[in-house]
Design an enzyme around this catalytic site. Sequence first.
Site, PDB file in Angstrom:
ATOM      1  N   GLY A 266       0.957  -1.343  -0.113  1.00 50.07           N
ATOM      2  CA  GLY A 266      -0.422  -0.519   0.423  1.00 50.07           C
ATOM      3  C   GLY A 266       0.160   1.127  -0.193  1.00 50.07           C
TER       4      GLY A 266
ATOM      5  N   CYS B 137       0.641   0.715  -9.689  1.00 50.64           N
ATOM      6  CA  CYS B 137       0.405   0.059  -8.354  1.00 50.64           C
ATOM      7  C   CYS B 137      -0.839  -0.338  -8.163  1.00 50.64           C
ATOM      8  CB  CYS B 137       0.920   0.879  -7.100  1.00 50.64           C
ATOM      9  SG  CYS B 137       0.630   0.155  -5.386  1.00 50.64           S
TER      10      CYS B 137
ATOM     11  N   GLY C 127      14.329  -7.190  -7.830  1.00 50.94           N
ATOM     12  CA  GLY C 127      13.714  -7.161  -7.337  1.00 50.94           C
ATOM     13  C   GLY C 127      13.591  -8.014  -6.029  1.00 50.94           C
TER      14      GLY C 127
HETATM   15  C1  LIG Z   1       7.601  -5.987  -1.374  1.00 46.38           C
HETATM   16  C2  LIG Z   1       7.118  -4.845  -2.785  1.00 46.38           C
HETATM   17  C3  LIG Z   1       6.725  -3.527  -2.600  1.00 46.38           C
HETATM   18  C4  LIG Z   1       7.210  -3.340  -3.867  1.00 46.38           C
HETATM   19  N1  LIG Z   1       6.484  -1.539  -4.027  1.00 46.38           N
HETATM   20  C5  LIG Z   1       6.444  -0.671  -4.982  1.00 46.38           C
HETATM   21  C6  LIG Z   1       6.625   0.686  -5.155  1.00 46.38           C
HETATM   22  O1  LIG Z   1       7.086   1.487  -3.974  1.00 46.38           O
HETATM   23  N2  LIG Z   1       6.647   1.396  -6.175  1.00 46.38           N
HETATM   24  C7  LIG Z   1       7.006   0.915  -7.687  1.00 46.38           C
HETATM   25  O2  LIG Z   1       6.956   1.152  -8.942  1.00 46.38           O
HETATM   26  N3  LIG Z   1       7.003  -0.695  -7.792  1.00 46.38           N
HETATM   27  C8  LIG Z   1       7.179  -1.379  -6.885  1.00 46.38           C
HETATM   28  N4  LIG Z   1       6.703  -2.794  -6.409  1.00 46.38           N
HETATM   29  C9  LIG Z   1       6.826  -3.521  -7.951  1.00 46.38           C
HETATM   30  C10 LIG Z   1       8.513  -3.665  -8.255  1.00 46.38           C
HETATM   31  O3  LIG Z   1       9.318  -2.875  -8.334  1.00 46.38           O
HETATM   32  C11 LIG Z   1       8.494  -4.797  -9.670  1.00 46.38           C
HETATM   33  O4  LIG Z   1       8.209  -4.139 -10.459  1.00 46.38           O
HETATM   34  C12 LIG Z   1       8.028  -6.154  -8.494  1.00 46.38           C
HETATM   35  O5  LIG Z   1       7.947  -6.060  -7.325  1.00 46.38           O
HETATM   36  C13 LIG Z   1       8.773  -7.263 -10.012  1.00 46.38           C
HETATM   37  O6  LIG Z   1       9.955  -7.506 -10.032  1.00 46.38           O
HETATM   38  P1  LIG Z   1      11.061  -9.102  -9.434  1.00 46.38           P
HETATM   39  O7  LIG Z   1      10.141  -9.847  -9.767  1.00 46.38           O
HETATM   40  O8  LIG Z   1      12.366  -8.288  -9.474  1.00 46.38           O
HETATM   41  O9  LIG Z   1      10.392  -8.460  -7.549  1.00 46.38           O
HETATM   42  C14 LIG Z   1       7.202  -3.706  -4.864  1.00 46.38           C
HETATM   43  C15 LIG Z   1       7.216  -4.504  -5.197  1.00 46.38           C
HETATM   44  C16 LIG Z   1       7.615  -5.700  -3.965  1.00 46.38           C
HETATM   45  C17 LIG Z   1       6.963  -6.922  -3.743  1.00 46.38           C
END
Ligand SMILES: Cc1cc2nc3c(=O)[nH]c(=O)nc-3n(C[C@H](O)[C@H](O)[C@H](O)COP(=O)(O)O)c2cc1C
Lengths: 304, 281
Positions: free
Chosen positions: A75, A133, A268
């Site tokens: 959130g 988001c 990520g």
């Molecule tokens: C716990 C968590 C918090 C995240 N918060 C944000 C955020 O604040 N802003 C955003 O653009 N993406 C956010 N993301 C998305 C990540 O930046 C990324 O796009 C997504 O996790 C896919 O990459 P990954 O599979 O390597 O984690 C968040 C992801 C996770 C898991």
Amino acid sequence: MSANVDLRVDVGSLTLKNPILTASGTFGYGLEYDDFYDVAELGGICTKGLSLEPRHGNPPDRICETAAGMLNAIGLANVGVEAFCRDKLPILRQRGVTVVANVFATTVDDFVKLAQRVDQEEGVAAIELNVSCPNVDKGGLEFGCDAQAAARVTAACRAVTRLPLWVKMSPEAGDIRGVGLACQEAGADALTAINTIRGLAVDPRTWRARLANRTGGLSGPALKPLALRIVWDLARTVRIPIIGIGGVATAEDAVEFLLAGATAVQVGTANFADPMASKRALDGLADYCRERGMNARDLIGKMR
Amino acid sequence: MIEAQTRRRLYTFPLHRRDSIGSAYHVLTFEANEPIAALPGQFAMVRSTTWGDAPLLPRPMSLLTGGTRPSILIKVVGEGTMRMAYASSGEQFELLAPLGRPWSPLPEGHRAVFVAGGVGVAPLVFLAQALGEARAGGEMPLALYGGRTHADLPLDAELAAVTELRVATEDGSRGTHGRVTVLLEKALDELSGRAIKVYTCGPDPMMAAVARICAERHVACEVSLETPMACGYGVCLGCPVPRRPAGYLYACTEGPCIDAALIDWERGHGVSAGQKARGAS
Ligand SMILES: Cc1cc2nc3c(=O)[nH]c(=O)nc-3n(C[C@H](O)[C@H](O)[C@H](O)COP(=O)(O)O)c2cc1C
Ligand SMILES: Cc1cc2nc3c(=O)[nH]c(=O)nc-3n(C[C@H](O)[C@H](O)[C@H](O)COP(=O)(O)OP(=O)(O)OC[C@H]3O[C@@H](n4cnc5c(N)ncnc54)[C@H](O)[C@@H]3O)c2cc1C
Ligand code: FES
């Protein structure tokens, strides 16, 4: 270490020292890694999503693990753009960290205010607009799913900042190539692909959704094939660079994204399982390139 | 006894041995090639290198001991703890440690009272041993230990060696018949007028009840929080606990050990669900 390999890549006018960045929301504000390594070595870090006012975020439970991934409904808890600029950014700047400010708002006006605010600061390399988001009631995803809305946010921010603008794509957009094109026309310097996709997990013992918010964003290895396909689609559609994201954990993952057309990648969820993951991916990429006598740039879009 | 937090690191250690306590509880002891400088109440994010993408994330586990023979006590509840329960000697584990805020020191002249539920005993055994080393002829902590049945009291012998132990079971199969909070109310009556400090770790509903009883009687109470965690070091923001009067605190960095008065036990999905139980119920 990487004496004979050139890992630099160009994201529009911005040259990154290497193509390994960290993903917003998975790396805090970058200051949490002092015990582990020097994050200035990375191509860059994307901050936790910044909003105009600090946000407490959603009630617990906010995370749960799923097959080869996790769901999160944080959130957009964050300290707010003021506190970031005052308390975190000066330290990052002093350490020479390449900082991408990820920003989030529920109205075009607020996106503009955020872009203006960040623009005033020294030491921000680019702004990443989070129009994707899945975990907030209002605003987030609607911008990212609608080409005109995404373009409106992009154009409005373009008008108030000289900083490179990256727009973060949602895999939930029906016509993601259309959204990408619209953002390019509106002045985006790069597209980040992808944000999480909405998922659900249910507890069969309690019959409750595992997350208090019920749905959450799916991330981790489970997302990788989808992210790769979207990067490949976008790279064939737009002229601006694509930053690949979704399940990147190792150098090999990063190479896959570069070959599919990404100019850089973001690590990520992998940072959670291993705080050294991004650094290991970077070192592994250097080895990969050195062994083949090539530079990082040579890999981009070379999928056969 | 309890000093500032040390540097966190990702260690890779082979499993030295696994000791089963009944079918649900296991102590995993690792062979550290360099000691972990952990304080009682700190935890580790634990993962086996055999896990690959499933389970993807490490699991938070209180350290039962630090040093060159770091160990954890696990209760099997799901995939991760099940895999740990089947691990064999020599299997490589990753431990990100030491993490979180340790128990705060016992104030001068106070008697320590422990309230443990099931597997929540681990960080209290660690604390009791440390207090024992620091104590020169002083009083032993009073430990109150509860479980659903007699099999839900792992490490009771270890606890008895360093505390004055009283146990309670919900089915009456051992000790007092009933919940551990019955023992607590009785002990607080006995000790009334004395300076005491309560340290508690166990299922959320138990800790909430302990916190309430202590608050009513103006007794200092520190809890060790349990919440799901993805990172364990402050970046995912996945481990919020409702704070009084508003907002959240993060269990991995502001806890797990924290003054019970700071927590709003009524608010929040995990707490009210009462399903995540570090211990017996
Ligand atoms: C716990 C968590 C918090 C995240 N918060 C944000 C955020 O604040 N802003 C955003 O653009 N993406 C956010 N993301 C998305 C990540 O930046 C990324 O796009 C997504 O996790 C896919 O990459 P990954 O599979 O390597 O984690 C968040 C992801 C996770 C898991
Ligand atoms: C700081 C901290 C310290 C901890 N210390 C210990 C410790 O010393 N020993 C220990 O055994 N555990 C401890 N825990 C709890 C432990 O982290 C969880 O039990 C573990 O993550 C469960 O992983 P899993 O893969 O087995 O279960 P999952 O597959 O993640 O979950 C399976 C099911 O069990 C439920 N569940 C999750 N955790 C629990 C639980 N604790 N009890 C009952 N049901 C649960 C889930 O909601 C789900 O329905 C601690 C937690 C924290 C935050
Ligand atoms: S577990 Fe990630 S912030 Fe606490």
